[in-house]
Design a protein around this motif. Sequence first.
Motif, PDB file in Angstrom:
ATOM      1  N   LEU A 271     -27.992 -15.280  75.000  1.00 31.62           N
ATOM      2  CA  LEU A 271     -27.673 -14.254  74.260  1.00 31.62           C
ATOM      3  C   LEU A 271     -28.060 -13.452  73.934  1.00 31.62           C
ATOM      4  O   LEU A 271     -29.221 -13.164  74.801  1.00 31.62           O
ATOM      5  N   ARG A 272     -27.290 -11.839  74.008  1.00 29.96           N
ATOM      6  CA  ARG A 272     -27.811 -10.319  74.046  1.00 29.96           C
ATOM      7  C   ARG A 272     -28.502 -10.124  72.802  1.00 29.96           C
ATOM      8  O   ARG A 272     -28.193 -10.935  71.575  1.00 29.96           O
ATOM      9  N   LEU A 273     -29.678 -10.005  72.609  1.00 23.52           N
ATOM     10  CA  LEU A 273     -30.972  -9.823  71.763  1.00 23.52           C
ATOM     11  C   LEU A 273     -30.676  -7.898  71.137  1.00 23.52           C
ATOM     12  O   LEU A 273     -31.985  -7.520  71.726  1.00 23.52           O
ATOM     13  N   LEU A 274     -30.672  -7.996  69.545  1.00 20.95           N
ATOM     14  CA  LEU A 274     -30.974  -6.838  69.092  1.00 20.95           C
ATOM     15  C   LEU A 274     -31.199  -7.448  67.448  1.00 20.95           C
ATOM     16  O   LEU A 274     -31.220  -7.931  67.304  1.00 20.95           O
ATOM     17  N   PHE A 275     -33.013  -6.608  67.603  1.00 21.74           N
ATOM     18  CA  PHE A 275     -33.491  -7.084  66.410  1.00 21.74           C
ATOM     19  C   PHE A 275     -33.709  -6.152  65.800  1.00 21.74           C
ATOM     20  O   PHE A 275     -34.835  -5.200  66.102  1.00 21.74           O
ATOM     21  N   THR A 276     -34.187  -6.099  64.340  1.00 20.34           N
ATOM     22  CA  THR A 276     -34.341  -5.780  63.316  1.00 20.34           C
ATOM     23  C   THR A 276     -36.084  -5.921  62.027  1.00 20.34           C
ATOM     24  O   THR A 276     -35.682  -6.885  62.194  1.00 20.34           O
ATOM     25  N   HIS A 277     -36.743  -5.181  62.481  1.00 20.85           N
ATOM     26  CA  HIS A 277     -37.972  -5.315  61.813  1.00 20.85           C
ATOM     27  C   HIS A 277     -38.197  -4.725  61.385  1.00 20.85           C
ATOM     28  O   HIS A 277     -38.164  -3.076  60.728  1.00 20.85           O
ATOM     29  N   HIS A 278     -37.809  -5.852  59.764  1.00 18.68           N
ATOM     30  CA  HIS A 278     -37.792  -5.344  57.948  1.00 18.68           C
ATOM     31  C   HIS A 278     -40.018  -4.793  57.478  1.00 18.68           C
ATOM     32  O   HIS A 278     -39.081  -4.344  56.046  1.00 18.68           O
ATOM     33  N   GLY A 279     -40.225  -5.070  58.550  1.00 17.96           N
ATOM     34  CA  GLY A 279     -42.096  -5.121  58.040  1.00 17.96           C
ATOM     35  C   GLY A 279     -42.551  -5.961  57.701  1.00 17.96           C
ATOM     36  O   GLY A 279     -42.513  -7.272  58.598  1.00 17.96           O
ATOM     37  N   ALA A 280     -43.781  -6.419  57.695  1.00 15.60           N
ATOM     38  CA  ALA A 280     -45.168  -6.740  58.411  1.00 15.60           C
ATOM     39  C   ALA A 280     -45.187  -8.235  57.681  1.00 15.60           C
ATOM     40  O   ALA A 280     -46.435  -8.353  56.507  1.00 15.60           O
ATOM     41  N   ASP A 281     -44.442  -9.079  57.380  1.00 18.44           N
ATOM     42  CA  ASP A 281     -44.497  -9.938  55.749  1.00 18.44           C
ATOM     43  C   ASP A 281     -45.375 -11.013  56.395  1.00 18.44           C
ATOM     44  O   ASP A 281     -45.180 -12.147  55.473  1.00 18.44           O
ATOM     45  N   TYR A 282     -46.252 -11.347  57.600  1.00 13.57           N
ATOM     46  CA  TYR A 282     -47.339 -11.671  57.040  1.00 13.57           C
ATOM     47  C   TYR A 282     -48.442 -11.725  56.263  1.00 13.57           C
ATOM     48  O   TYR A 282     -49.731 -11.826  55.870  1.00 13.57           O
ATOM     49  N   ARG A 283     -48.403  -9.822  55.778  1.00 16.02           N
ATOM     50  CA  ARG A 283     -49.424  -9.415  54.952  1.00 16.02           C
ATOM     51  C   ARG A 283     -48.702 -10.079  53.332  1.00 16.02           C
ATOM     52  O   ARG A 283     -50.010  -9.826  52.048  1.00 16.02           O
TER      53      ARG A 283
ATOM     54  N   PHE B 175     -50.165 -16.630  60.575  1.00 15.85           N
ATOM     55  CA  PHE B 175     -50.117 -16.870  61.918  1.00 15.85           C
ATOM     56  C   PHE B 175     -48.693 -16.688  62.931  1.00 15.85           C
ATOM     57  O   PHE B 175     -48.721 -15.876  63.443  1.00 15.85           O
ATOM     58  N   MET B 176     -47.993 -18.037  62.052  1.00  9.21           N
ATOM     59  CA  MET B 176     -46.684 -18.164  62.926  1.00  9.21           C
ATOM     60  C   MET B 176     -45.864 -16.466  62.350  1.00  9.21           C
ATOM     61  O   MET B 176     -45.094 -16.877  63.669  1.00  9.21           O
ATOM     62  N   LEU B 177     -45.715 -15.817  61.223  1.00 12.96           N
ATOM     63  CA  LEU B 177     -45.271 -14.367  60.739  1.00 12.96           C
ATOM     64  C   LEU B 177     -45.778 -13.764  62.281  1.00 12.96           C
ATOM     65  O   LEU B 177     -45.184 -12.692  63.105  1.00 12.96           O
ATOM     66  N   ARG B 178     -46.757 -13.299  62.258  1.00 13.21           N
ATOM     67  CA  ARG B 178     -47.464 -12.729  63.603  1.00 13.21           C
ATOM     68  C   ARG B 178     -46.473 -12.945  65.127  1.00 13.21           C
ATOM     69  O   ARG B 178     -46.861 -12.227  65.603  1.00 13.21           O
ATOM     70  N   ARG B 179     -46.817 -14.577  65.424  1.00 13.33           N
ATOM     71  CA  ARG B 179     -46.190 -14.557  66.834  1.00 13.33           C
ATOM     72  C   ARG B 179     -45.217 -14.456  66.153  1.00 13.33           C
ATOM     73  O   ARG B 179     -44.075 -14.132  67.327  1.00 13.33           O
ATOM     74  N   GLY B 180     -43.759 -14.429  65.114  1.00 12.18           N
ATOM     75  CA  GLY B 180     -42.127 -14.386  64.898  1.00 12.18           C
ATOM     76  C   GLY B 180     -42.380 -12.294  65.664  1.00 12.18           C
ATOM     77  O   GLY B 180     -41.324 -12.448  66.243  1.00 12.18           O
ATOM     78  N   GLU B 181     -43.434 -11.601  64.828  1.00 11.08           N
ATOM     79  CA  GLU B 181     -42.937 -10.469  65.098  1.00 11.08           C
ATOM     80  C   GLU B 181     -43.512 -10.611  66.565  1.00 11.08           C
ATOM     81  O   GLU B 181     -42.553  -9.699  67.760  1.00 11.08           O
ATOM     82  N   SER B 182     -44.659 -10.854  68.152  1.00 16.46           N
ATOM     83  CA  SER B 182     -44.884 -10.632  69.052  1.00 16.46           C
ATOM     84  C   SER B 182     -43.360 -11.153  69.726  1.00 16.46           C
ATOM     85  O   SER B 182     -43.157 -10.749  70.925  1.00 16.46           O
ATOM     86  N   LEU B 183     -42.922 -12.885  69.461  1.00 15.75           N
ATOM     87  CA  LEU B 183     -41.663 -13.692  70.402  1.00 15.75           C
ATOM     88  C   LEU B 183     -40.640 -12.663  69.992  1.00 15.75           C
ATOM     89  O   LEU B 183     -39.785 -12.301  70.677  1.00 15.75           O
ATOM     90  N   ALA B 184     -39.826 -11.521  68.715  1.00 19.43           N
ATOM     91  CA  ALA B 184     -39.543 -10.828  68.877  1.00 19.43           C
ATOM     92  C   ALA B 184     -39.429 -10.096  69.305  1.00 19.43           C
ATOM     93  O   ALA B 184     -38.673  -9.365  69.887  1.00 19.43           O
ATOM     94  N   VAL B 185     -40.314  -8.711  70.070  1.00 24.36           N
ATOM     95  CA  VAL B 185     -40.376  -7.811  70.426  1.00 24.36           C
ATOM     96  C   VAL B 185     -40.567  -8.026  72.097  1.00 24.36           C
ATOM     97  O   VAL B 185     -39.905  -7.481  72.634  1.00 24.36           O
ATOM     98  N   ARG B 186     -41.016  -9.116  71.844  1.00 24.94           N
ATOM     99  CA  ARG B 186     -41.005  -9.653  73.955  1.00 24.94           C
ATOM    100  C   ARG B 186     -39.983  -9.558  74.083  1.00 24.94           C
ATOM    101  O   ARG B 186     -39.556  -9.657  75.144  1.00 24.94           O
ATOM    102  N   PHE B 187     -39.391 -10.592  73.377  1.00 20.45           N
ATOM    103  CA  PHE B 187     -38.405 -11.623  74.300  1.00 20.45           C
ATOM    104  C   PHE B 187     -36.649 -10.712  73.647  1.00 20.45           C
ATOM    105  O   PHE B 187     -35.726 -11.012  74.500  1.00 20.45           O
ATOM    106  N   SER B 188     -36.598 -10.015  72.740  1.00 18.24           N
ATOM    107  CA  SER B 188     -34.911  -8.821  72.101  1.00 18.24           C
ATOM    108  C   SER B 188     -35.108  -8.290  73.479  1.00 18.24           C
ATOM    109  O   SER B 188     -35.949  -7.229  73.921  1.00 18.24           O
ATOM    110  N   HIS B 189     -33.758  -7.693  73.528  1.00 18.49           N
ATOM    111  CA  HIS B 189     -33.473  -6.576  74.630  1.00 18.49           C
ATOM    112  C   HIS B 189     -33.517  -5.334  73.881  1.00 18.49           C
ATOM    113  O   HIS B 189     -33.964  -4.325  74.911  1.00 18.49           O
ATOM    114  N   ARG B 190     -33.351  -4.342  72.684  1.00 17.47           N
ATOM    115  CA  ARG B 190     -33.998  -3.861  72.116  1.00 17.47           C
ATOM    116  C   ARG B 190     -34.335  -4.242  70.724  1.00 17.47           C
ATOM    117  O   ARG B 190     -34.251  -5.136  70.147  1.00 17.47           O
ATOM    118  N   VAL B 191     -35.581  -3.457  69.966  1.00 17.27           N
ATOM    119  CA  VAL B 191     -35.951  -3.405  68.562  1.00 17.27           C
ATOM    120  C   VAL B 191     -35.817  -1.981  67.730  1.00 17.27           C
ATOM    121  O   VAL B 191     -36.122  -1.185  68.168  1.00 17.27           O
TER     122      VAL B 191
END
Length: 392
Positions: free
Chosen positions: A113-125, A135-151
């Motif tokens: 899939l071609r992936l666009l990701f919208t970051h709505h806030g640092a939910d781990y806070r 920890f998992m939410l921080r990983r989610g932030e990292s993986l989303a930025v690294r693997f999405s085509h656009r952020v």
Amino acid sequence: MTKLTVIGLRGIPDVMGGIETHCAQLLPHILANVAPGELKITLLARQAYVDARKEVNGVEQIPIWAPRHPSAETIVHTLIALLYARFVLRTDLVHLHAIGPGLLAPMARLLGLRLLFTHHGADYRRQKWGPFSRFMLRRGESLAVRFSHRVITVSPSTAKRLQARFPKKADRIVHIPNGFSSEEPSEAIPDLLAKHALNAGSYVISVGRLVPEKAHDLLIKAFQASRLPLKEPPWKLVIVGDSDHASDYARSLSDRAERDENIILVGKVPRKTVLALNAESGLFVLPSYHEGLSIAALEALHSGVPVLLSDIDANLNIGLPQRNYFPVGSTEKLTEKLDADLSDYTQSLNVDLSHFDWQEIARTTLAEIELLAGGAPLRRIVAPHAEQQSKA
């Protein structure tokens, strides 16, 4: 036809939550910009919040099962939704919302899939999460930025933070803000004011889910310690919102409201009613410890009432004068602000809200979708005045 599937939220239109409001406003505006047959948007909602398959302002909404458990609901629904998008809908593109669903960004790529990701806030806070969930939410932030085509980030400070943290991905990260609703407020507001014995201009309003990071408990303490309830007639505190799941925090707020007739928990109400309550209030307060970019605050500003916000980065990004902010988490400082001249907080501030216009936000987001689809522009709907000029 380009197919876009939206995943990561509960549903639209009147489902509580910032991401839900964001999509309810944004997606129809995107469709309004393209010619019929050019773009199909499907939103995979959660069955507990949306009970039937239907079209909402041009967006096809399909409810997908998810467990009703705070820790499992998001991740399980995202997993099922990605498989449904790939193998049932055979979608071209996925627009994934929030860092929790971002944990499955690598899976989206594995599915082709071609992936666009919208970051709505640092939910781990958010206070509700324990160490493992953070920890998992921080990983989610990292993986989303690294693997999405656009952020996309709704906050400029988040865009800068992510660009600094992921320099090799910096050119893929853009800031596109939230907006505010231009709907007409509800005309049924007098009945609601009468039901709760509210006087126009003599109540404080706060809008948000009943969760710890919204700091409604702090606002209640500050309001009770202020001179507002001692005025004639007494001011009241109106909290609009509800909790997604039963919680001790929500029950504690309800208990406080039962013991104090000046505290009103309205619960979940339609958006037009929220807009009307804003317009009739004497002050809007957003005491949150955590936000992405608050649509509730933008809508309060648009209504023209006095506004007080906690001084977190997301609220500072709105760009109000310093007098409209108070130190986050400080009951004492908020009480002082409530006891000051509330007219100092009015929007005679000449705040420029033009960049929070959903139509412009939709056009900018559509450009990101086109990049994701390979860069070919989708046929636009020609505005009548533009068509006349081209014929002249």
